[in-house]
Design a protein around this motif. Structure first.
Motif, PDB file in Angstrom:
ATOM      1  N   ARG A  52       0.839  -1.189   0.000  1.00 51.61           N
ATOM      2  CA  ARG A  52       0.000   0.000   0.000  1.00 51.61           C
ATOM      3  C   ARG A  52       0.879   1.245   0.000  1.00 51.61           C
ATOM      4  NH1 ARG A  52      -2.953  -3.641  -0.165  1.00 51.61           N
ATOM      5  NH2 ARG A  52      -5.043  -3.942   0.720  1.00 51.61           N
ATOM      6  N   ALA A  53       0.341   2.303  -0.546  1.00 55.84           N
ATOM      7  CA  ALA A  53       1.033   3.594  -0.477  1.00 55.84           C
ATOM      8  C   ALA A  53       0.022   4.682  -0.186  1.00 55.84           C
ATOM      9  CB  ALA A  53       1.765   3.899  -1.777  1.00 55.84           C
ATOM     10  N   GLU A  54       0.421   5.628   0.636  1.00 54.53           N
ATOM     11  CA  GLU A  54      -0.370   6.826   0.912  1.00 54.53           C
ATOM     12  C   GLU A  54       0.184   7.947   0.048  1.00 54.53           C
ATOM     13  OE1 GLU A  54      -2.974   7.198   2.810  1.00 54.53           O
ATOM     14  OE2 GLU A  54      -3.000   5.333   3.978  1.00 54.53           O
ATOM     15  N   LEU A  55      -0.691   8.518  -0.777  1.00 56.67           N
ATOM     16  CA  LEU A  55      -0.310   9.625  -1.653  1.00 56.67           C
ATOM     17  C   LEU A  55      -1.052  10.881  -1.221  1.00 56.67           C
ATOM     18  CD1 LEU A  55       0.302   6.984  -3.348  1.00 56.67           C
ATOM     19  CD2 LEU A  55      -0.172   8.335  -5.378  1.00 56.67           C
ATOM     20  N   ARG A  56      -0.345  11.995  -1.222  1.00 65.87           N
ATOM     21  CA  ARG A  56      -0.977  13.262  -0.907  1.00 65.87           C
ATOM     22  C   ARG A  56      -0.531  14.330  -1.900  1.00 65.87           C
ATOM     23  NH1 ARG A  56      -3.001   9.992   1.798  1.00 65.87           N
ATOM     24  NH2 ARG A  56      -3.476  10.001   4.036  1.00 65.87           N
ATOM     25  N   LEU A  57      -1.489  15.131  -2.315  1.00 66.70           N
ATOM     26  CA  LEU A  57      -1.177  16.384  -2.998  1.00 66.70           C
ATOM     27  C   LEU A  57      -1.513  17.481  -2.002  1.00 66.70           C
ATOM     28  CD1 LEU A  57      -0.383  18.031  -5.549  1.00 66.70           C
ATOM     29  CD2 LEU A  57      -2.845  18.159  -6.041  1.00 66.70           C
ATOM     30  N   VAL A  58      -0.496  18.216  -1.579  1.00 65.04           N
ATOM     31  CA  VAL A  58      -0.681  19.280  -0.597  1.00 65.04           C
ATOM     32  C   VAL A  58      -0.562  20.617  -1.313  1.00 65.04           C
ATOM     33  CG1 VAL A  58       0.117  20.264   1.578  1.00 65.04           C
ATOM     34  CG2 VAL A  58       0.339  17.803   1.171  1.00 65.04           C
ATOM     35  N   TYR A 215      -3.419  27.005  -7.570  1.00 59.17           N
ATOM     36  CA  TYR A 215      -2.979  25.632  -7.827  1.00 59.17           C
ATOM     37  C   TYR A 215      -1.832  25.693  -8.833  1.00 59.17           C
ATOM     38  CZ  TYR A 215      -6.708  23.239  -5.273  1.00 59.17           C
ATOM     39  OH  TYR A 215      -7.539  22.750  -4.285  1.00 59.17           O
ATOM     40  N   ARG A 216      -0.652  25.831  -8.315  1.00 59.51           N
ATOM     41  CA  ARG A 216       0.536  25.982  -9.143  1.00 59.51           C
ATOM     42  C   ARG A 216       1.700  25.290  -8.445  1.00 59.51           C
ATOM     43  NH1 ARG A 216       0.337  32.135  -7.105  1.00 59.51           N
ATOM     44  NH2 ARG A 216       2.258  32.125  -5.848  1.00 59.51           N
ATOM     45  N   PRO A 217       2.689  24.835  -9.181  1.00 61.72           N
ATOM     46  CA  PRO A 217       3.719  23.958  -8.610  1.00 61.72           C
ATOM     47  C   PRO A 217       4.519  24.560  -7.465  1.00 61.72           C
ATOM     48  CG  PRO A 217       4.242  24.566 -10.893  1.00 61.72           C
ATOM     49  CD  PRO A 217       2.839  24.987 -10.642  1.00 61.72           C
ATOM     50  N   ASP A 218       4.735  25.879  -7.467  1.00 59.36           N
ATOM     51  CA  ASP A 218       5.509  26.467  -6.366  1.00 59.36           C
ATOM     52  C   ASP A 218       4.741  26.489  -5.059  1.00 59.36           C
ATOM     53  OD1 ASP A 218       4.015  28.509  -7.914  1.00 59.36           O
ATOM     54  OD2 ASP A 218       4.672  29.838  -6.295  1.00 59.36           O
ATOM     55  N   LEU A 219       3.434  26.146  -5.109  1.00 57.84           N
ATOM     56  CA  LEU A 219       2.614  26.068  -3.899  1.00 57.84           C
ATOM     57  C   LEU A 219       2.101  24.649  -3.667  1.00 57.84           C
ATOM     58  CD1 LEU A 219       0.456  29.330  -4.149  1.00 57.84           C
ATOM     59  CD2 LEU A 219       2.502  28.942  -2.764  1.00 57.84           C
ATOM     60  N   GLN A 220       2.793  23.659  -4.247  1.00 63.13           N
ATOM     61  CA  GLN A 220       2.314  22.280  -4.145  1.00 63.13           C
ATOM     62  C   GLN A 220       3.433  21.334  -3.729  1.00 63.13           C
ATOM     63  OE1 GLN A 220       0.680  21.781  -8.120  1.00 63.13           O
ATOM     64  NE2 GLN A 220      -1.387  22.275  -7.420  1.00 63.13           N
ATOM     65  N   ALA A 221       3.024  20.283  -3.021  1.00 67.92           N
ATOM     66  CA  ALA A 221       3.945  19.209  -2.661  1.00 67.92           C
ATOM     67  C   ALA A 221       3.267  17.878  -2.935  1.00 67.92           C
ATOM     68  CB  ALA A 221       4.342  19.302  -1.192  1.00 67.92           C
ATOM     69  N   VAL A 222       4.041  16.949  -3.452  1.00 65.50           N
ATOM     70  CA  VAL A 222       3.589  15.570  -3.632  1.00 65.50           C
ATOM     71  C   VAL A 222       4.293  14.724  -2.582  1.00 65.50           C
ATOM     72  CG1 VAL A 222       3.614  13.558  -5.143  1.00 65.50           C
ATOM     73  CG2 VAL A 222       3.108  15.813  -6.086  1.00 65.50           C
ATOM     74  N   ILE A 223       3.512  13.983  -1.809  1.00 61.51           N
ATOM     75  CA  ILE A 223       4.067  13.164  -0.731  1.00 61.51           C
ATOM     76  C   ILE A 223       3.649  11.718  -0.954  1.00 61.51           C
ATOM     77  CG2 ILE A 223       4.171  12.804   1.757  1.00 61.51           C
ATOM     78  CD1 ILE A 223       3.439  15.740   2.120  1.00 61.51           C
ATOM     79  N   VAL A 224       4.610  10.816  -0.933  1.00 60.18           N
ATOM     80  CA  VAL A 224       4.351   9.390  -1.096  1.00 60.18           C
ATOM     81  C   VAL A 224       5.044   8.654   0.045  1.00 60.18           C
ATOM     82  CG1 VAL A 224       4.578   7.366  -2.568  1.00 60.18           C
ATOM     83  CG2 VAL A 224       4.257   9.627  -3.609  1.00 60.18           C
ATOM     84  N   VAL A 225       4.256   7.933   0.831  1.00 61.98           N
ATOM     85  CA  VAL A 225       4.808   7.098   1.896  1.00 61.98           C
ATOM     86  C   VAL A 225       4.171   5.722   1.771  1.00 61.98           C
ATOM     87  CG1 VAL A 225       5.082   6.767   4.378  1.00 61.98           C
ATOM     88  CG2 VAL A 225       5.068   9.085   3.429  1.00 61.98           C
ATOM     89  N   GLY A 226       4.994   4.691   1.674  1.00 68.71           N
ATOM     90  CA  GLY A 226       4.424   3.358   1.581  1.00 68.71           C
ATOM     91  C   GLY A 226       5.389   2.332   1.040  1.00 68.71           C
ATOM     92  N   ASP A 227       4.819   1.215   0.666  1.00 69.35           N
ATOM     93  CA  ASP A 227       5.603   0.082   0.182  1.00 69.35           C
ATOM     94  C   ASP A 227       5.922   0.311  -1.294  1.00 69.35           C
ATOM     95  OD1 ASP A 227       6.841  -2.336  -0.061  1.00 69.35           O
ATOM     96  OD2 ASP A 227       5.054  -3.566   0.268  1.00 69.35           O
ATOM     97  N   VAL A 228       6.895   1.193  -1.535  1.00 71.07           N
ATOM     98  CA  VAL A 228       7.216   1.620  -2.890  1.00 71.07           C
ATOM     99  C   VAL A 228       8.720   1.548  -3.117  1.00 71.07           C
ATOM    100  CG1 VAL A 228       5.225   3.168  -2.989  1.00 71.07           C
ATOM    101  CG2 VAL A 228       7.439   4.067  -2.240  1.00 71.07           C
ATOM    102  N   ASP A 229       9.098   1.554  -4.388  1.00 71.12           N
ATOM    103  CA  ASP A 229      10.497   1.708  -4.771  1.00 71.12           C
ATOM    104  C   ASP A 229      10.774   3.209  -4.885  1.00 71.12           C
ATOM    105  OD1 ASP A 229      12.545   2.198  -7.094  1.00 71.12           O
ATOM    106  OD2 ASP A 229      12.960   0.167  -6.368  1.00 71.12           O
ATOM    107  N   ILE A 230      11.707   3.696  -4.081  1.00 71.53           N
ATOM    108  CA  ILE A 230      11.933   5.144  -4.013  1.00 71.53           C
ATOM    109  C   ILE A 230      12.405   5.699  -5.350  1.00 71.53           C
ATOM    110  CG2 ILE A 230      13.412   6.931  -2.994  1.00 71.53           C
ATOM    111  CD1 ILE A 230      13.145   5.532  -0.344  1.00 71.53           C
ATOM    112  N   ALA A 231      13.355   5.029  -5.977  1.00 71.70           N
ATOM    113  CA  ALA A 231      13.891   5.524  -7.246  1.00 71.70           C
ATOM    114  C   ALA A 231      12.815   5.554  -8.327  1.00 71.70           C
ATOM    115  CB  ALA A 231      15.072   4.672  -7.691  1.00 71.70           C
TER     116      ALA A 231
END
Length: 930
Positions: A52-58, A215-231
């Protein structure tokens, strides 16, 4: 004395300033980066839960950035993100995820705050296609929401219903006191839900304008935590988000503040539906920036210790019969915007107690200001803090991804450091022993000042006469308290148990190797079910259960029987009253709670590995050495009275109580409690009932699941469970005639000021015989119906924010089925939406549930079980129920196969059997007639 304290404080500050300080690092297992367009990303590999992975767009933008014409539109944008994007048409996004086992609302959701908007998504990672599509969804949310005009119009209704759902006394009072305490601040005018008028009329250009601006990239973060391959994940993030163009001439992301003020801002308000008398006092402070160095981190620990000790003092006062409040608290923490606050809170017993409650809060804070805390208080707080951090450290490789990503969100939005639990645990071990009383004691003088002070008092309308005035409240704040007596930390020290138990023996053992479970029969007749696991490193779940409960007592004694466990548990154990027991338990991570239900009684609890013996001592104590405490009984009566005296003010409580009573066929044991009910409670009789229910420990089934070994736990089981009295005559439960009503029932209840309605529809009846599979499949049918009714009532009709459908078959006293459908809406839409529900039921009776929804339910429950079977709580409950009800525990692993047996034909069969319109009850809550 005060001069000495100041000198010592300055000395400590000087020593700390000259001590070596170090910047806090970024945890080695967190991969961070920033793309050329300004987007920030975080990736952390974590295998709990596996696959599983938890994904967030902040998005670093919330309602605070709205213009006057955009009020509520930050939240509107959030809604539209689920209603069509460049790569997912309306409903396709939710359809795709639900087919992949993602649960809408639990695994797929979003929220809008004052300063941020966060999109939440949990997805399986053992399907590369699903994981890649999930990343596409995040990209679409970031810059490719469709905002189709027809969907905007439909969504207005959904958001209005969410707004309507939140209306009531709390919202009305907030609308009045926010402009007072936040005067001159944008926060007073930007409640995220917005206003009904603007939601209804805002032009589409205003909605899309907010999206384009913020909603523009300089005000956004993508966060992924979980059973994933980091690279691989980093590569995917770059593929999806690097192509988003950087904003051209972006609007500055202004940080809003709450202006300083010198006056005391006061709001004293009443509302006819307000159930409690609440006092809130805020001493606003400039925000303390997040800790970025070790000494700054140490300072945050000192504040944490203060909060613990202050709360403990006020809890102790609340546990006295002469206390003016039911609950009191003083603590320092984040408030809103650029402000922290030292906050004082109390719930007064009555309106007449508001002044005394406020005075008590001020007095106790002044007592700390004059004398500080005492060493024994600090010692307990240090123990508790270190124990908490030790448990987090021990579980560091078993923490859920959803918990881990919260600090990453705060790092992006607030700049909170992310050194990792290993580093933080070392800091606690390093700093806690050296923290001195003078440091903690000096804090309160920094916080309690006459400037930037606000008071909010909210009370029921009927308390208006004689309520404290603004002038009196301010005078009370300004009045010198005078010289006080020091706090006396009274501790009735001693062992938890008044006498050592005489150990019994394990006399029989049976192995269930296929499920890694052992059953012991003890010399007193009790059975103990044990399943050692490694699901968690430092967690043990335990329970006890036996038949009987309140059913063995007459209707006249029901109040005493139903409350007996609560009355006994507040008395303490053996020679320790509740306050002494709480102090004795400082630093212990375990709890045990007794309970008495209608047909059974038992205990439940949990423990860390090292505190297991303490947990079993508590369990033994609640069986063999409960303590009767008249003072705490009187406190409980006062608390119950305060809850009941204004309960009829709350429309939701009136509706819920009425429905429950009617659906019990007006059984006396389901009659709503009133203040008159309290006259039935008798300490001696309730305590006697408690002892009767727990006098025969040998008739109980005990279940223990977690990180232990059977050999290691055996001496503890023999000492604390096998030592309990044997069952002379095992109890059984009694059928008291509690049944659902027969026939068709239609009730309209009018209560409340707001223009909103609540609808509850029930289908009930005798199920014949109980069957586990049929119970499961009825709940699956309801889950599928919930998906479809959400589409019909929310997405198509725009008439509700949400709809709940649940169902199952009870075992006691006879197998009865019950299905409930409930939703909130505008009063004028009740008939239309109810008709849509009945139309869908009729369709399911003819055709069964749509195959796609059967597929979704099976996928979601299959995915859910993959996680559940790795939880101690799941196995504790399933094993308890199997052995208690004499079912085969070896069949527990069959649950995933059982889930997959649902078919369209089966849903049609179940619908025709259980959606019986001749056994239907409908209840409607409408506002009072004007």
């Amino acid at each position: 004395m005060q001069r000495i304290r100041i000198v010592l404080s300055l000395l400590f500050a000087s020593l700390l300033a000259t001590a070596q300080d170090k910047p806090l690092p970024v945890a080695a297992d967190v991969k961070t980066g920033k793309l050329a367009n300004g987007l920030t990303y975080y990736i952390r590999k974590n295998q709990e839960p596996k696959n599983r992975a938890e994904l967030r767009l902040v998005v670093n933008a919330g309602s605070i950035l709205e213009t006057d014409k955009q009020v509520g539109l930050a939240h509107f944008v959030e809604h539209m993100s689920f209603n069509g994007t460049a790569n997912f048409k309306k409903q396709e996004l939710v359809d795709f995820l639900e087919k992949s086992g993602v649960n809408f609302g639990a695994d797929l959701n979003a929220y809008t705050g004052f300063d941020e908007t966060v999109y939440e998504l949990q997805v399986p990672t053992d399907s590369p296609a699903v994981y890649r599509k999930a990343m596409q969804i995040l990209e679409d949310w970031a810059h490719q929401v469709s905002f189709e005009p027809a969907e905007i119009q439909k969504e207005r209704g959904v958001i209005i219903e969410e707004w309507r759902l939140g209306r009531g006394a709390e919202a009305r009072l907030r609308d009045k006191f926010f402009p007072v305490i936040l005067k001159g601040s944008q926060y007073a005018k930007r409640i995220p839900i917005g206003t009904r008028a603007n939601i209804d009329t805002a032009h589409a250009n205003m909605i899309t304008g907010f999206y384009k601006d913020w909603y523009r990239p300089d005000l956004q973060a993508v966060i992924v935590v979980g059973d994933v391959d980091i690279a691989e994940t980093e590569k995917m993030i770059r593929e999806h988000f690097e192509k988003i163009p950087a904003a051209v001439q972006p609007k500055p992301r202004k940080k809003y503040s709450i202006p300083a003020f010198t006056e005391t801002r006061t709001a004293i308000l009443t509302d006819p539906e307000q159930p409690y008398n609440v006092i809130q006092i805020y001493y606003m402070q400039p925000e303390i920036p997040p800790a970025h160095t070790e000494l700054q981190y140490r300072a945050s620990i000192v504040r944490e210790l203060f909060n613990q000790m202050m709360s403990s003092r006020l809890d102790e006062i609340a546990q006295k019969p002469d206390a003016p409040f039911l609950f009191g608290n003083s603590s320092y923490g984040s408030f809103i915007g650029d402000k922290d606050a030292f906050s004082l809170l109390a719930v007064a017993k009555t309106g007449k107690d508001i002044k005394a409650a406020m005075q008590t809060l001020l007095t106790e804070n002044e007592r700390v200001k004059q004398y500080g805390f005492v060493q024994s208080e600090l010692d307990r707080a240090v123990k508790a803090s270190l124990s908490r951090m030790e448990n987090l450290y021990n579980e560091r490789d078993k923490i859920k991804s959803a918990e881990l990503l919260q600090e990453l969100i705060r790092n992006y939005l607030k700049g909170e450091s992310i050194p990792g639990i290993e580093y933080e645990y070392e800091l606690y071990k390093k700093f806690l022993p050296g923290i001195r009383l003078q440091e903690v004691n000096s804090l309160i003088a920094q916080w309690i000042k006459p400037a930037n002070r606000s008071v909010v008092i909210t009370a029921p309308e009927k308390e208006k006469t004689g309520l404290i005035t603004v002038k009196e409240a301010v005078a009370l704040l300004n009045k010198p308290v005078g010289k006080l007596k020091p706090y006396q930390d009274k501790v009735n020290a001693g062992p938890l148990l008044p006498a050592e138990p005489v150990a019994g023996k394990v006399v029989k053992e049976q192995q269930y190797e296929s499920i890694g479970t052992t059953e012991w029969t003890l010399s007193n007749g009790a059975r103990v079910i044990l399943k050692p696991t490694t699901f968690k490193n430092d967690d043990i779940q335990l329970s006890a259960i036996s038949w009987g409960g309140a059913s063995l007592y007459s209707d006249a004694e029901h109040a005493n029987a139903a409350n007996a466990a609560a009355i006994a548990s507040i008395g303490g154990i053996g020679n320790l009253d509740i306050q002494s027991l709480q102090k004795e338990m400082a630093g212990k991570n375990c709890y045990i709670a007794p309970s008495i239900g209608l047909y059974m009684q038992g205990m439940s609890g949990s423990s860390t590995t090292k505190d297991l013996e303490t947990a079993l001592q508590l369990l033994y104590g609640y069986f063999a050495a409960p303590r009767k405490d008249e003072a705490m009984f009187n406190v409980m009566l006062q608390q119950m009275r305060a809850q009941l005296v204004n309960k009829d003010n709350d429309p939701g409580s009136v509706f819920s109580d009425s429905v429950s009573y009617i659906m019990s066929n007006y059984h006396p044991r389901r009659k709503p409690y009133t203040t008159a009910t309290l006259q039935q409670l008798n300490l001696d009789r309730a305590f006697e009932i408690y002892k009767e229910r727990f006098s025969q420990g040998g008739q109980f089934l005990f279940t223990i699941v977690g990180n232990f070994t059977t050999e290691g736990i055996k001496p503890l089981v023999e000492k604390y469970i096998a030592s309990l009295p044997a069952a002379q005559k095992p109890d059984n439960w009694k059928d008291i005639g509690l049944r659902s009503p027969s026939g068709v029932i239609k009730k309209v209840i009018r209560k409340g000021k707001e223009n909103k309605a609540s609808v509850k529809i029930f289908f009930t009846g005798n199920a014949g015989t109980y069957n586990d599979l049929e119970d499961l499949q009825l709940s699956q049918l309801c889950k599928a119906m919930g998906i479809r009714l959400r589409e019909i009532l929310r997405e198509d009709a725009g008439g509700v924010y949400g709809v709940g459908v649940s169902g199952g078959i009870s075992k006691e006293p006879v197998p009865e089925y019950s299905i409930s459908i409930q939703f909130g809406c505008a009063p004028e839409n009740v008939d239309k939406l109810t008709a849509l529900v009945m139309e869908e039921i009729s369709l399911v009776k003819k055709q069964g549930v749509a195959p796609v929804n059967v597929e979704k339910v099976i996928a979601e429950q299959t995915r859910s079980l993959e996680n559940d079977v790795k939880e101690n709580s799941y196995w504790r409950y399933r094993l308890e129920q199997a052995f208690f009800r004499n079912q085969d525990p070896n069949r527990i692993p069959e649950a995933p196969a059982q889930v997959k047996k649902l078919t369209v034909d089966k849903t049609r069969e179940l619908a025709n059997r259980f959606f019986n319109e001749q056994q239907m009850a409908s209840f409607i809550l409408l506002p009072e007639l004007k």
